[in-house]
Design a protein around this motif. Structure first.
Motif, PDB file in Angstrom:
ATOM      1  N   SER A 125       0.889  -1.258  -0.131  1.00 44.36           N
ATOM      2  CA  SER A 125       0.022   0.147   0.128  1.00 44.36           C
ATOM      3  C   SER A 125       0.842   1.327   0.070  1.00 44.36           C
ATOM      4  O   SER A 125       1.827   1.360   0.749  1.00 44.36           O
ATOM      5  CB  SER A 125      -0.716   0.272   1.147  1.00 44.36           C
ATOM      6  N   ALA A 126       0.700   2.301  -0.918  1.00 45.86           N
ATOM      7  CA  ALA A 126       1.268   3.436  -0.948  1.00 45.86           C
ATOM      8  C   ALA A 126       1.123   4.276   0.262  1.00 45.86           C
ATOM      9  O   ALA A 126       1.875   5.052   0.859  1.00 45.86           O
ATOM     10  CB  ALA A 126       0.941   4.281  -2.286  1.00 45.86           C
ATOM     11  N   ASP A 127      -0.281   4.195   0.617  1.00 42.87           N
ATOM     12  CA  ASP A 127      -0.506   5.082   1.850  1.00 42.87           C
ATOM     13  C   ASP A 127       0.210   4.924   3.136  1.00 42.87           C
ATOM     14  O   ASP A 127       0.442   5.436   3.887  1.00 42.87           O
ATOM     15  CB  ASP A 127      -2.019   4.954   1.994  1.00 42.87           C
ATOM     16  N   ALA A 128       0.675   3.609   3.094  1.00 43.38           N
ATOM     17  CA  ALA A 128       1.478   3.135   4.340  1.00 43.38           C
ATOM     18  C   ALA A 128       2.801   3.163   4.100  1.00 43.38           C
ATOM     19  O   ALA A 128       3.702   2.716   4.981  1.00 43.38           O
ATOM     20  CB  ALA A 128       0.857   1.769   4.514  1.00 43.38           C
ATOM     21  N   GLY A 129       3.274   3.811   3.059  1.00 44.21           N
ATOM     22  CA  GLY A 129       4.522   4.081   2.878  1.00 44.21           C
ATOM     23  C   GLY A 129       5.326   2.661   2.411  1.00 44.21           C
ATOM     24  O   GLY A 129       6.462   2.648   2.457  1.00 44.21           O
ATOM     25  N   GLY A 130       4.549   1.960   1.685  1.00 41.06           N
ATOM     26  CA  GLY A 130       5.105   0.573   1.191  1.00 41.06           C
ATOM     27  C   GLY A 130       5.202  -0.468   2.249  1.00 41.06           C
ATOM     28  O   GLY A 130       5.827  -1.595   2.032  1.00 41.06           O
ATOM     29  N   GLU A 181      12.605   7.365   9.097  1.00 43.54           N
ATOM     30  CA  GLU A 181      12.539   8.855   8.994  1.00 43.54           C
ATOM     31  C   GLU A 181      10.854   8.973   9.494  1.00 43.54           C
ATOM     32  O   GLU A 181      10.138   8.224   9.408  1.00 43.54           O
ATOM     33  CB  GLU A 181      12.894   9.488   7.805  1.00 43.54           C
ATOM     34  N   LEU A 182      10.625  10.111   9.954  1.00 38.13           N
ATOM     35  CA  LEU A 182       9.566  10.636  10.204  1.00 38.13           C
ATOM     36  C   LEU A 182       8.410  10.503   9.071  1.00 38.13           C
ATOM     37  O   LEU A 182       8.927  11.112   7.961  1.00 38.13           O
ATOM     38  CB  LEU A 182       9.398  12.115  11.004  1.00 38.13           C
ATOM     39  N   GLY A 183       7.384   9.755   9.140  1.00 43.35           N
ATOM     40  CA  GLY A 183       6.383   9.771   8.136  1.00 43.35           C
ATOM     41  C   GLY A 183       6.764   8.439   7.254  1.00 43.35           C
ATOM     42  O   GLY A 183       5.743   7.955   6.493  1.00 43.35           O
ATOM     43  N   MET A 184       7.686   7.602   7.521  1.00 42.27           N
ATOM     44  CA  MET A 184       8.056   6.321   6.782  1.00 42.27           C
ATOM     45  C   MET A 184       7.340   5.086   7.561  1.00 42.27           C
ATOM     46  O   MET A 184       7.085   4.147   6.999  1.00 42.27           O
ATOM     47  CB  MET A 184       9.534   6.251   6.699  1.00 42.27           C
ATOM     48  N   VAL A 185       7.035   5.254   8.744  1.00 40.88           N
ATOM     49  CA  VAL A 185       6.401   3.999   9.455  1.00 40.88           C
ATOM     50  C   VAL A 185       5.269   3.699   9.225  1.00 40.88           C
ATOM     51  O   VAL A 185       4.844   2.714   9.347  1.00 40.88           O
ATOM     52  CB  VAL A 185       6.619   4.457  11.228  1.00 40.88           C
ATOM     53  N   GLY A 186       4.381   4.944   8.675  1.00 38.53           N
ATOM     54  CA  GLY A 186       3.045   4.441   8.227  1.00 38.53           C
ATOM     55  C   GLY A 186       2.196   3.853   9.242  1.00 38.53           C
ATOM     56  O   GLY A 186       2.394   4.224  10.480  1.00 38.53           O
ATOM     57  N   PRO A 236      11.136   3.706   0.742  1.00 37.76           N
ATOM     58  CA  PRO A 236      10.195   3.222  -0.366  1.00 37.76           C
ATOM     59  C   PRO A 236      10.917   3.617  -1.688  1.00 37.76           C
ATOM     60  O   PRO A 236      11.540   4.470  -2.076  1.00 37.76           O
ATOM     61  CB  PRO A 236       9.098   4.109   0.011  1.00 37.76           C
ATOM     62  N   THR A 237      10.247   2.898  -2.856  1.00 35.66           N
ATOM     63  CA  THR A 237      10.660   3.147  -4.146  1.00 35.66           C
ATOM     64  C   THR A 237      10.312   4.553  -4.814  1.00 35.66           C
ATOM     65  O   THR A 237       9.401   4.727  -4.170  1.00 35.66           O
ATOM     66  CB  THR A 237      10.539   1.799  -5.063  1.00 35.66           C
TER      67      THR A 237
END
Length: 283
Positions: free
Chosen positions: A3-8, A34-39, A165-166
């Motif tokens: 899921s893209a919304d979950a940062g992959g 990083e902040l925002g990558m944990v999803g 993420p890619t």
């Protein structure tokens, strides 16, 4: 596809499986991202282990008592005690103090307890020492942070760093955010905006929101990935080497000396460029 919304990051991702394997081995884990990558990983962990462990999750926001109350409530541990009058008769209830809450939780947890703690860098010294005692009792703790604080309990935890993420996932995240906001973005515009977000899903969504509001986005990117300049450095060194050989072949001492000096200086700068400190992360 993740899921893209979950940062992959979903239950099929390699990173998620690594964290699960560490928890199932009985270890405490420090997840670095990083902040925002944990999803939604903390929520996914709660969902996955809700039938296997007594789980509590909380973010420390300055009030130690509220932090412990939240943990106790999720573990069905009482946060109040009976109050008695001068005659020893019950006359209501009173809230437990923070120290009482810590003791009450410690008496009711064990190897089948899992604490999930996002924003671990906020944890106070007292909370970290308390967690250290619980870890020694077999309690499993999963913390999330941008970088390893490098002290007390964090030194003993298994460290797992999330993969970035890619570019494809970042573009999908931006497209999904644009659709949610009712914003039409062409492929060319997405390509122009993507460098502003780097490979951080949170920044990707922020860039799209800024685009919708028409805010100026010509400023420097906010992500922490770096531009790879090594190919340029190597090309310059090769050019200096060619200049040196030209000077040698034409018997031009000035050109020969300049090429050699520039080559040595370039090699020196290349080696000095390998000296780096800790990588700064967003968050």
């Amino acid at each position: 596809m993740p899921s893209a919304d979950a940062g992959g990051l979903d239950e099929r991702s390699a990173d998620f499986q690594k964290v699960c394997a560490a928890i199932e081995s009985g270890s405490s884990v420090l997840v670095l991202a990083e902040l925002g990558m944990v999803g939604d990983m903390p929520k996914q962990l709660v969902k996955r282990y809700s039938s296997e462990f007594a789980i509590a999750t909380a973010i420390y926001k300055g009030s130690g008592k509220r932090f412990f109350v939240r943990l106790a409530e999720q573990l069905d541990i009482p946060t109040t005690e009976d109050k008695y009058d001068k005659n020893g008769e019950p006359c209501g209830e009173r809230a437990l103090t923070m120290d009482q809450l810590k003791d009450e939780i410690a008496e009711n947890v064990g190897p089948q307890t899992l604490f999930i703690l996002p924003e671990a860098k906020r944890l106070s010294t007292g909370i970290r020492y308390w967690l250290e005692d619980l870890i020694n009792m077999g309690v499993r703790v999963c913390c999330f942070a941008a970088a390893n604080p490098g002290k007390d309990i964090f030194l003993e935890m298994l460290e797992i760093e999330l993969e970035l993420p890619t570019d494809q996932i970042i573009r999908e995240t931006m497209q999904a955010e644009a659709e949610r906001l009712g914003l039409q973005l062409s492929k060319s515009r997405l390509a122009e905006l993507q460098p502003l977000a780097g490979r951080n899903p949170m920044l990707a969504r922020k860039v799209v929101r800024n685009e919708r509001l028409g805010l100026n986005q010509e400023a420097s990117p906010q992500h922490t990935q770096y531009v790879v300049v090594m190919p340029i450095v190597v090309a310059c060194l090769m050019a200096f080497g060619i200049v040196r050989f030209i000077g040698m072949g034409t018997q031009n001492k000035s050109l020969y000396i300049f090429g050699g000096t520039a080559l040595v200086a370039g090699m020196t700068m290349k080696q000095l460029g390998q000296v780096r400190g800790a990588r700064k992360r967003l968050g």
